[in-house]
Design an enzyme around this catalytic site. Structure first.
Site, PDB file in Angstrom:
ATOM      1  N   THR A  94       0.848  -1.183   0.000  1.00 23.60           N
ATOM      2  CA  THR A  94       0.000   0.000   0.000  1.00 23.60           C
ATOM      3  C   THR A  94       0.889   1.240   0.000  1.00 23.60           C
ATOM      4  OG1 THR A  94      -1.735  -1.146   1.203  1.00 23.60           O
ATOM      5  CG2 THR A  94      -1.661   1.255   1.446  1.00 23.60           C
ATOM      6  N   VAL A 140     -13.350  -4.423   0.867  1.00 23.65           N
ATOM      7  CA  VAL A 140     -12.777  -3.090   1.016  1.00 23.65           C
ATOM      8  C   VAL A 140     -12.010  -3.079   2.332  1.00 23.65           C
ATOM      9  CG1 VAL A 140     -13.314  -0.651   1.413  1.00 23.65           C
ATOM     10  CG2 VAL A 140     -14.492  -1.920  -0.398  1.00 23.65           C
ATOM     11  N   GLY A 141     -10.786  -2.608   2.296  1.00 21.02           N
ATOM     12  CA  GLY A 141      -9.944  -2.583   3.485  1.00 21.02           C
ATOM     13  C   GLY A 141      -9.909  -1.222   4.144  1.00 21.02           C
ATOM     14  N   ASP A 142      -8.820  -0.950   4.838  1.00 17.90           N
ATOM     15  CA  ASP A 142      -8.714   0.294   5.603  1.00 17.90           C
ATOM     16  C   ASP A 142      -8.438   1.514   4.739  1.00 17.90           C
ATOM     17  OD1 ASP A 142      -6.119  -0.990   5.108  1.00 17.90           O
ATOM     18  OD2 ASP A 142      -5.287   0.714   6.207  1.00 17.90           O
ATOM     19  N   THR A 171      -0.550   2.000   6.725  1.00 15.87           N
ATOM     20  CA  THR A 171      -0.348   0.796   5.911  1.00 15.87           C
ATOM     21  C   THR A 171      -0.169  -0.388   6.846  1.00 15.87           C
ATOM     22  OG1 THR A 171       1.284  -0.311   4.481  1.00 15.87           O
ATOM     23  CG2 THR A 171       2.081   1.532   5.767  1.00 15.87           C
ATOM     24  N   GLY A 172      -0.471  -1.583   6.346  1.00 16.35           N
ATOM     25  CA  GLY A 172      -0.338  -2.775   7.175  1.00 16.35           C
ATOM     26  C   GLY A 172      -1.541  -3.674   7.027  1.00 16.35           C
ATOM     27  N   HIS A 173      -1.878  -4.411   8.091  1.00 16.51           N
ATOM     28  CA  HIS A 173      -3.014  -5.318   8.013  1.00 16.51           C
ATOM     29  C   HIS A 173      -4.314  -4.517   8.083  1.00 16.51           C
ATOM     30  CE1 HIS A 173      -5.700  -8.616   9.833  1.00 16.51           C
ATOM     31  NE2 HIS A 173      -5.772  -8.615   8.528  1.00 16.51           N
ATOM     32  N   GLY A 174      -4.980  -4.442   6.935  1.00 14.22           N
ATOM     33  CA  GLY A 174      -6.120  -3.541   6.783  1.00 14.22           C
ATOM     34  C   GLY A 174      -7.202  -3.721   7.820  1.00 14.22           C
TER      35      GLY A 174
END
Lengths: 322, 322
Positions: free
Chosen positions: B183, B212-214, B234-237
């Protein structure tokens, strides 16, 4: 041990007089439904189920099924005359969440949100993907006509008659007077202090296809964390998203403020910084309840310690024995 | 007057060694692109444009166009081998925001997000609705093959080879070792203290269609408010969504904490409460910069006062003259 409570709302907006009675009856019935679902657990009647999440889901299903509210059956229409719905559910114990955005042709979006929470690694599924997931889990697809009320059709027709369609479809618009909000929601705390929230909506009249509002967003339409409490919001979705209203309210609750003043703080911030209006219901992990709104009205009800509380006008608080 | 700064990231995850150099070159180039776009404004060369929003968009377009990053060209593939992208942009002055979720077949989702911000009443459009909106505004539709790299295909093939496909499509899964995140994002403050942020992603390998993620969520993937500053995460959404990470970080910044320790606070909360890992970049409205990550690596770069700063490993901070 916490005194358990189920709190519901039926949307913060002007609420015209012809809808007052039906809206109040609707939130009272939904609070009873959620509380009843909980009682099974509290009494140990059911060995499985009966969690705070079950109660939140049961209340919101009751509100989605009631055509007076803008959620499930009774949802308002998009500009192209479709129903597209958003919903969220959060388990405050694990902070697991499930949400759907712009889902069509299902009776109860909150049930699909719960399936997302429990059956996937994800939090949010939108559009066709959400519908395909629902179908794969046996959620019945319904004729969209089943979801559409004559009031929803009239509201869209009024919007189109009084606004310039091309301009409003793809350009900034003034908020039309007809675009009320009857988003619904519920927050729960059970005897063990486990919290949850659920929120569901058809969105705003004449919204663009694919528009997702605050309702399915963690921290906007709802938030739950057993370390603090649970919140469900309603009002102008885009303002609530900018304000991260549900997260803001729980943050203030976490500093030791009362639940009601935490909601007031969040709504005041949203009004001063973003010129947005809305309302919220909240419960702390200790069982303290709060409801407040900056719109002309909001229907709300809760059940705690054998009493049913409800109101719709500012400063109105009616109490009845269950 | 504030010393203006453009900060970019190229994703927080393990980042295998074969991608280190290309990723660092990518973030350095993107910081230059954004800063260059800003310089036009700071020098008064352009009488129109050149805002902090322009700089954030320019940097993220540069990262989307770089196939090493999981955004725009180079996006990872969904379980059904499609590219579905999420993006957000926020103007911290007005707190106006625009976002797209699960959009397909466009080169630069962040440009569509900006159109949503500027041309509609809404914040988020998803799926087909987002694509129709983009087309109505003249955004060229591209062949999806243009967006797909051989690395994206290999990563999905590896995922499918080593996981039980039916189980993982609609059930809870272990995180596969192959699902890295690149990301991308940018935060900016200009000389007048106007802040903005932008974030863009192709999400995670083998995600379900419609996930849809973060990234496109206000308060999760990004947040900007001139009264405090701007953040891109950024990272685990799913963990970032639960933590409302960007909003959390700006809340801590608002208490007077340093930018870096605010990010550390947010990441520590996400790790302790949700067992989630990630990274963030942030800038205060006074021009203070911070970057931090709880993953093994995160590529980042920023330009301020004639110096280019960058790094990828923990505690690495290289400085070069521009």
């Amino acid at each position: 041990m916490v005194e358990p409570v189920v709190v519901v709302h039926g949307g913060a907006w002007a609420v015209p007089e012809e809808l007052w009675d039906e809206s109040l009856q609707g939130v009272k019935a939904a609070a009873r439904r959620g509380y009843g679902a909980s009682i099974h657990c509290y009494c140990g009647v059911l060995t499985a189920g009966g969690s705070s999440v079950d109660a939140a889901e049961a209340s919101v299903v009751c509100l989605e099924d009631n055509p007076v509210f803008d959620a499930g059956t009774g949802s308002v229409l998009t500009f192209d005359e479709q129903v597209e719905m958003d919903a969220i559910i959060i388990d405050g114990t694990t902070m697991e969440a499930g949400a759907v955005g712009a889902i069509r042709n299902v009776l109860n979006p909150v049930k699909v949100a719960r399936l997302v929470m429990e059956k996937t690694d994800h939090i949010m599924l939108v559009g066709d993907g959400a519908n395909k997931f629902a179908a794969a889990h046996g959620v019945q697809e319904v004729d969209p006509e089943v979801l559409i009320t004559s009031l929803a059709r009239q509201t869209l027709a009024k919007y189109k008659k009084y606004t310039s369609t091309v301009y409003h479809l793809f350009n900034k618009t003034e908020k039309p007077e007809t675009s009320g909000h009857e988003t619904v929601g519920c927050v729960v705390v059970d005897r063990e202090g486990h919290t949850s929230c659920a929120t569901s909506t058809g969105g705003i009249t004449a919204k663009m296809p694919g528009r997702v509002g605050d309702t399915p967003i963690v921290g906007a339409g709802g938030f739950a964390d057993d370390q603090v409490g649970a919140v469900s919001t309603t009002g102008h979705g885009e303002a609530i998203m900018k304000a991260c209203l549900a997260r803001h309210i729980t943050s203030v609750m976490g500093t030791g403020e009362s639940v009601k003043s935490s909601i007031q703080n969040g709504l005041a911030h949203m009004e001063s910084r973003i010129k947005g209006f809305g309302g919220a219901i909240a419960v702390s992990c200790k069982g303290e309840v709060g409801t407040h709104f900056s719109t002309p009205r909001m229907t709300w009800a809760y059940i705690q310690a054998g009493k049913l509380h409800y109101g719709i006008h500012p400063n109105q608080h009616v109490t009845e024995d269950l």
